[in-house]
Design a protein around this motif. Sequence first.
Motif, PDB file in Angstrom:
ATOM      1  N   VAL A   3       0.861  -1.179   0.000  1.00 19.01           N
ATOM      2  CA  VAL A   3       0.000   0.000   0.000  1.00 19.01           C
ATOM      3  C   VAL A   3       0.902   1.235   0.000  1.00 19.01           C
ATOM      4  O   VAL A   3       1.835   1.311   0.782  1.00 19.01           O
ATOM      5  N   PRO A   4       0.615   2.204  -0.867  1.00 23.88           N
ATOM      6  CA  PRO A   4       1.437   3.411  -0.911  1.00 23.88           C
ATOM      7  C   PRO A   4       1.461   4.131   0.439  1.00 23.88           C
ATOM      8  O   PRO A   4       0.462   4.137   1.167  1.00 23.88           O
ATOM      9  N   LEU A   5       2.580   4.730   0.753  1.00 18.33           N
ATOM     10  CA  LEU A   5       2.757   5.477   1.989  1.00 18.33           C
ATOM     11  C   LEU A   5       1.667   6.530   2.137  1.00 18.33           C
ATOM     12  O   LEU A   5       1.328   7.228   1.180  1.00 18.33           O
ATOM     13  N   GLY A   6       1.072   6.627   3.315  1.00 14.03           N
ATOM     14  CA  GLY A   6       0.035   7.619   3.578  1.00 14.03           C
ATOM     15  C   GLY A   6      -1.377   7.135   3.334  1.00 14.03           C
ATOM     16  O   GLY A   6      -2.334   7.830   3.642  1.00 14.03           O
ATOM     17  N   GLN A   7      -1.538   5.936   2.761  1.00 15.93           N
ATOM     18  CA  GLN A   7      -2.877   5.399   2.517  1.00 15.93           C
ATOM     19  C   GLN A   7      -3.166   4.262   3.494  1.00 15.93           C
ATOM     20  O   GLN A   7      -2.285   3.480   3.821  1.00 15.93           O
ATOM     21  N   ASP A   8      -4.412   4.196   3.966  1.00 15.11           N
ATOM     22  CA  ASP A   8      -4.814   3.114   4.854  1.00 15.11           C
ATOM     23  C   ASP A   8      -5.036   1.845   4.042  1.00 15.11           C
ATOM     24  O   ASP A   8      -5.687   1.887   2.996  1.00 15.11           O
ATOM     25  N   PRO A   9      -4.512   0.697   4.496  1.00 16.58           N
ATOM     26  CA  PRO A   9      -4.726  -0.559   3.776  1.00 16.58           C
ATOM     27  C   PRO A   9      -6.152  -1.071   3.965  1.00 16.58           C
ATOM     28  O   PRO A   9      -6.704  -0.999   5.061  1.00 16.58           O
ATOM     29  N   ILE A  10      -6.738  -1.570   2.878  1.00 16.77           N
ATOM     30  CA  ILE A  10      -8.068  -2.168   2.921  1.00 16.77           C
ATOM     31  C   ILE A  10      -8.046  -3.428   2.053  1.00 16.77           C
ATOM     32  O   ILE A  10      -7.619  -3.382   0.904  1.00 16.77           O
ATOM     33  N   VAL A  11      -8.510  -4.538   2.625  1.00 18.75           N
ATOM     34  CA  VAL A  11      -8.652  -5.785   1.884  1.00 18.75           C
ATOM     35  C   VAL A  11     -10.115  -6.190   2.004  1.00 18.75           C
ATOM     36  O   VAL A  11     -10.645  -6.306   3.107  1.00 18.75           O
ATOM     37  N   SER A  12     -10.778  -6.381   0.861  1.00 19.45           N
ATOM     38  CA  SER A  12     -12.195  -6.723   0.868  1.00 19.45           C
ATOM     39  C   SER A  12     -12.425  -7.954   0.000  1.00 19.45           C
ATOM     40  O   SER A  12     -11.934  -8.021  -1.123  1.00 19.45           O
ATOM     41  N   ILE A  13     -13.178  -8.914   0.533  1.00 19.27           N
ATOM     42  CA  ILE A  13     -13.493 -10.152  -0.187  1.00 19.27           C
ATOM     43  C   ILE A  13     -15.012 -10.292  -0.240  1.00 19.27           C
ATOM     44  O   ILE A  13     -15.685 -10.136   0.776  1.00 19.27           O
ATOM     45  N   VAL A  14     -15.552 -10.585  -1.428  1.00 23.26           N
ATOM     46  CA  VAL A  14     -16.978 -10.873  -1.582  1.00 23.26           C
ATOM     47  C   VAL A  14     -17.087 -12.178  -2.369  1.00 23.26           C
ATOM     48  O   VAL A  14     -16.584 -12.271  -3.488  1.00 23.26           O
ATOM     49  N   LEU A  15     -17.737 -13.160  -1.778  1.00 21.57           N
ATOM     50  CA  LEU A  15     -17.912 -14.444  -2.446  1.00 21.57           C
ATOM     51  C   LEU A  15     -19.093 -14.388  -3.412  1.00 21.57           C
ATOM     52  O   LEU A  15     -19.988 -13.562  -3.261  1.00 21.57           O
ATOM     53  N   SER A  16     -19.097 -15.281  -4.374  1.00 21.11           N
ATOM     54  CA  SER A  16     -20.165 -15.326  -5.379  1.00 21.11           C
ATOM     55  C   SER A  16     -21.373 -16.099  -4.862  1.00 21.11           C
ATOM     56  O   SER A  16     -21.392 -16.564  -3.720  1.00 21.11           O
ATOM     57  N   GLN A  17     -22.343 -16.290  -5.734  1.00 17.93           N
ATOM     58  CA  GLN A  17     -23.537 -17.060  -5.375  1.00 17.93           C
ATOM     59  C   GLN A  17     -23.219 -18.521  -5.106  1.00 17.93           C
ATOM     60  O   GLN A  17     -24.008 -19.238  -4.504  1.00 17.93           O
ATOM     61  N   GLU A  18     -22.044 -18.966  -5.550  1.00 20.07           N
ATOM     62  CA  GLU A  18     -21.628 -20.341  -5.279  1.00 20.07           C
ATOM     63  C   GLU A  18     -21.143 -20.502  -3.847  1.00 20.07           C
ATOM     64  O   GLU A  18     -20.960 -21.618  -3.368  1.00 20.07           O
ATOM     65  N   GLY A  19     -20.884 -19.378  -3.160  1.00 19.23           N
ATOM     66  CA  GLY A  19     -20.466 -19.430  -1.763  1.00 19.23           C
ATOM     67  C   GLY A  19     -19.060 -19.958  -1.578  1.00 19.23           C
ATOM     68  O   GLY A  19     -18.222 -19.867  -2.464  1.00 19.23           O
ATOM     69  N   GLY A  20     -18.809 -20.517  -0.430  1.00 19.72           N
ATOM     70  CA  GLY A  20     -17.498 -21.028  -0.089  1.00 19.72           C
ATOM     71  C   GLY A  20     -16.994 -20.362   1.172  1.00 19.72           C
ATOM     72  O   GLY A  20     -17.779 -19.905   2.012  1.00 19.72           O
ATOM     73  N   GLN A  21     -15.680 -20.287   1.301  1.00 16.99           N
ATOM     74  CA  GLN A  21     -15.077 -19.654   2.466  1.00 16.99           C
ATOM     75  C   GLN A  21     -13.761 -19.019   2.054  1.00 16.99           C
ATOM     76  O   GLN A  21     -12.992 -19.589   1.281  1.00 16.99           O
ATOM     77  N   ALA A  22     -13.488 -17.820   2.555  1.00 14.90           N
ATOM     78  CA  ALA A  22     -12.235 -17.119   2.273  1.00 14.90           C
ATOM     79  C   ALA A  22     -11.868 -16.301   3.500  1.00 14.90           C
ATOM     80  O   ALA A  22     -12.743 -15.921   4.287  1.00 14.90           O
ATOM     81  N   ARG A  23     -10.589 -16.025   3.663  1.00 15.54           N
ATOM     82  CA  ARG A  23     -10.118 -15.287   4.834  1.00 15.54           C
ATOM     83  C   ARG A  23      -9.132 -14.216   4.387  1.00 15.54           C
ATOM     84  O   ARG A  23      -8.280 -14.449   3.535  1.00 15.54           O
ATOM     85  N   CYS A  24      -9.246 -13.024   4.973  1.00 19.80           N
ATOM     86  CA  CYS A  24      -8.248 -11.993   4.743  1.00 19.80           C
ATOM     87  C   CYS A  24      -7.505 -11.757   6.054  1.00 19.80           C
ATOM     88  O   CYS A  24      -8.069 -11.884   7.138  1.00 19.80           O
ATOM     89  N   THR A  25      -6.222 -11.468   5.939  1.00 23.21           N
ATOM     90  CA  THR A  25      -5.386 -11.163   7.093  1.00 23.21           C
ATOM     91  C   THR A  25      -4.555  -9.952   6.739  1.00 23.21           C
ATOM     92  O   THR A  25      -3.990  -9.885   5.651  1.00 23.21           O
TER      93      THR A  25
END
Length: 60
Positions: A3-25
């Motif tokens: 992430v560029p200096l001075g910007q807040d980091p953001i990680v966003s995950i959206v699953l599809s209609q098929e679903g499942g499981q995902a994790r962000c760290t």
Amino acid sequence: MDVPLGQDPIVSIVLSQEGGQARCTLAVRGQHVQSATAAGTFGRATCTGRPPRSEGGSGS
């Protein structure tokens, strides 16, 4: 992901209609800040953080 200096980091995950499981760290300068898990149909997970203040400053 870097992430560029001075910007807040953001990680966003959206699953599809098929679903499942995902994790962000999120780690800032090697320190764990946050984690989240998305599960199921259209599951969502978002990790955000604020970078630490610059090091080496004199403070007050």
